[in-house]
Write an enzyme that holds these catalytic residues in place. Sequence first.
Site, PDB file in Angstrom:
ATOM      1  N   HIS A  44      -2.748  -0.728  -2.888  1.00  0.00           N
ATOM      2  CA  HIS A  44      -3.681   0.253  -3.455  1.00  0.00           C
ATOM      3  C   HIS A  44      -3.154   0.690  -4.814  1.00  0.00           C
ATOM      4  CE1 HIS A  44      -0.743   3.287  -2.243  1.00  0.00           C
ATOM      5  NE2 HIS A  44      -0.775   2.810  -1.008  1.00  0.00           N
ATOM      6  N   HIS A  47       0.637   1.135  -5.432  1.00  0.00           N
ATOM      7  CA  HIS A  47       1.406  -0.087  -5.709  1.00  0.00           C
ATOM      8  C   HIS A  47       1.113  -0.587  -7.122  1.00  0.00           C
ATOM      9  CE1 HIS A  47       0.734  -0.073  -1.260  1.00  0.00           C
ATOM     10  NE2 HIS A  47       2.043  -0.135  -1.303  1.00  0.00           N
ATOM     11  N   CYS A 152      11.524   5.630  12.086  1.00  0.00           N
ATOM     12  CA  CYS A 152      10.131   5.507  11.625  1.00  0.00           C
ATOM     13  C   CYS A 152       9.914   4.044  11.254  1.00  0.00           C
ATOM     14  CB  CYS A 152       9.851   6.392  10.403  1.00  0.00           C
ATOM     15  SG  CYS A 152       8.207   6.034   9.693  1.00  0.00           S
ATOM     16  N   CYS A 155       8.561   3.424   7.656  1.00  0.00           N
ATOM     17  CA  CYS A 155       9.586   3.446   6.599  1.00  0.00           C
ATOM     18  C   CYS A 155      10.657   2.396   6.864  1.00  0.00           C
ATOM     19  CB  CYS A 155      10.312   4.786   6.535  1.00  0.00           C
ATOM     20  SG  CYS A 155       9.310   6.172   6.062  1.00  0.00           S
ATOM     21  N   CYS A 173       8.092  11.877  10.949  1.00  0.00           N
ATOM     22  CA  CYS A 173       8.485  11.304   9.661  1.00  0.00           C
ATOM     23  C   CYS A 173       7.984  12.219   8.541  1.00  0.00           C
ATOM     24  CB  CYS A 173       7.885   9.905   9.508  1.00  0.00           C
ATOM     25  SG  CYS A 173       8.078   9.266   7.837  1.00  0.00           S
ATOM     26  N   HIS A 176       5.354   9.791   6.505  1.00  0.00           N
ATOM     27  CA  HIS A 176       4.134   9.320   7.178  1.00  0.00           C
ATOM     28  C   HIS A 176       3.531  10.335   8.140  1.00  0.00           C
ATOM     29  CE1 HIS A 176       6.067   5.591   5.747  1.00  0.00           C
ATOM     30  NE2 HIS A 176       4.830   5.257   5.491  1.00  0.00           N
ATOM     31  N   LYS A 326       0.853  12.449  -0.692  1.00  0.00           N
ATOM     32  CA  LYS A 326       1.186  11.158  -1.306  1.00  0.00           C
ATOM     33  C   LYS A 326       0.165  10.117  -0.864  1.00  0.00           C
ATOM     34  CE  LYS A 326       4.262   7.282  -1.125  1.00  0.00           C
ATOM     35  NZ  LYS A 326       4.927   6.416  -0.176  1.00  0.00           N
ATOM     36  N   LYS A 329      -1.582   4.482   3.021  1.00  0.00           N
ATOM     37  CA  LYS A 329      -2.542   4.030   4.008  1.00  0.00           C
ATOM     38  C   LYS A 329      -2.561   4.945   5.230  1.00  0.00           C
ATOM     39  CE  LYS A 329      -4.294   0.198   6.416  1.00  0.00           C
ATOM     40  NZ  LYS A 329      -3.771  -0.016   7.744  1.00  0.00           N
TER      41      LYS A 329
END
Length: 522
Positions: A44, A47, A152, A155, A173, A176, A326, A329
Site C-alpha cells: 500500500h 510501502h 506477535c 511483527c 501487540c 498491530h 499507522k 492492513k
Amino acid sequence: MHNSISLKHLYYCIPISLRDGGVNISMSVFYITTPIYYPNARPHIGHAYTTVFADTLARYHRMIGDDTFFLTGTDEHGLKLQRAAEKKGVDPKTFVDEMVVYYKEYWKLLNISYDWFIRTTDDYHVHTVEKMISELHRKGLLYKDRYSGWYCASCEKYYSETEYEVVDDKPHCPIHKKPLEWLEEETYYFKLSEYRDFMLDVLEKTEIVYPKSYAVEVANRLKKEGLRDVSIARPKERVSWGVELPFDREYTVYVWFDALLNYISAIGYPDDLQRFNHYWPAAHHVIGKDILWFHTVIWFSVLKALDIPLPKKVLVHAFLVNRGIKMGKSAGNVISIEYMVDRYGVDGTRYILMRLMNMAKDVDVTQELFDNVYNTELADVYGNLIRRVGVLVKRKLKGRLEPTSVEQGIAEAIENALDSYSKEMERFDVSRALGTAIELLRKGNAYVNETKPWQQSDPSKSLYTLAELIRAATVMLHPVIPSTTSRTAESFGFPITTPKELRLGENGYTVKESPILFKKTG
Ligand code: ME8
C-alpha cells in the site's frame, strides 16, 4: 532497467586494471536498499512511501553520475507467510510466487528503478543464510536453551513486558493491536547481550543512524533495559517454512536473521567478495521506524559478529498515519496505490509522497492534504509555468529561443536554488529539495506577471530567462517525477544534465509543444 544487474555482473568479470580503459576514474558508489516486504498482502502507500524515497535517492545519485545499485525485494519465510498460505489453502512457495508478482507490478507501475529484486527464497540467498548461521555457530556465538515469551506473528517478534500493551488483562501487540501468543520452546540463541557496549558506542559516537534522534531512542532503551540474547531459530514442527539450520535440521532460521542478510547476499557475500567490497561501504538502508531495533541492534551486532563493517547509513522515516493510526492492513485503514495513481497519476503520486516525506514525524494523510500538495504545487506552479512559457514562446517567437544572457536576479535565484537542492538531497531531505524547486518555479511565475512578455515587442530575454529557470527546476524535479520532467525536456528541447553541470546562457530551445502536465483535482 531491471537488466542492469547482468551488465554489472559482466563488469565484474573484467580485471580491475582493464575497467574504464585502465584509467582511474574516481566515481562515487551509492548502494541503497529498501526493507524487503512481507508478501502476505499487496503493498500500500506506506510501502510506496519507503520505496519511492529509495528510488528518488537512487535516481538522484545516478543523475549525478554515481555508480548506483538499488535493491528491493520480498521477505518470504516465517510464520506470518506460512499462516497466510495456510489460510489460502496453498503451499507457501506457491503463495509467495503468486504474491511477489504484485510487488513487481506495483513497483513497475510506480516507475521504481531497482537494479535487483531479491527474494529470500532465492537459492543464492538461502546459501548465504546457511553459511552465516554456520559461521556464528562455529564462532561459539550460538547456544541452545529454552525460550518462553509473548509473540506477535505479524511483527515476527517477541514482546517484553515493558513493550506490550495490556487490553482486557491480555498482552497485545503495540503495533498491530492484536492479542499476543504465548510460546514456549527449545531454541538456539545468539549471544546478542555481548554487544551492548559496542552498540552504545555505535549509536552514540557515529552518525550511521539518521536522523540521530532514532539512535538516541535506541541507546536509551539499551541503557534502561539492557540487552538480552535473542532466539535465532524456530522448531521446524511449528515453523517449517524457513531455511533449515545446517547443524540441526529440526530447526529453521528465525525470519529476521534470514531477512537482514539480504542486504549482503544480494551483492555477492560471501562468494563474490570483489563485488561485495565494491558496494558495501556505500550501503544506505531506508527503513520505517517500526523496524529500527532490527536494523540497528540486531543487524549491527550480527555484522560485528561476522567481522563485516557496518553500513554507511540507516535512513529511518516515520509513519503515514490514517485516522490517527499507522496505516496498515491489520488496522484496516490502508490507502491503495491504485487509488493514488487513479487520482494523481504516477508522477503525481510520487511527488505527493516525497513532498510529505518526514523522517522524524508521522504524517496524518487525508485526501484534502494530497489534493492540496498536488494542486498548489504541481498543477498551479510547475504545470502552469510550463504551459504559460511554452505558449508564449510559440506565439511570440515561433517556438525558438536562441541562447542569450539570463536576467541577473533570476540567474542568481537559479544558482542558489541548485545549490540548496544539492545540499538537501545530500542530506536526504527530499521534501525540502522539492521545496527549493517549487520556490524557484514560483519566482518564475511571478517574473512572468512582472515582465508581461505578451506585451513586449521583443520578449526574447524574458522568455529565455524563464526557459532556463524551467530547465533548472526540471532537473531538480527529475528524480521524483521522471516521466513528467522527460516530457518537459522533450517539449522544450533540452537535455537533463546534472545540477552541477547546468550552465546558464548556453542552451538554445525549440519548443515543440506546451503541454498541460497536471489536471487539477477537486
Ligand atoms: O517489516 N508508514 O516488512 P513489512 C510508513 N519484512 N511506512 C510504512 C507504513 C506506514 N504506514 N507501512 C509500511 C517488514 N511501511 C520486514 C522487513 S527488512 C530486512 C525486513 C513501510 O512488509 C516501512 O518501510 O512489514 C516499514 O518499515 C516497512 O514498510 C515494513 O514492511
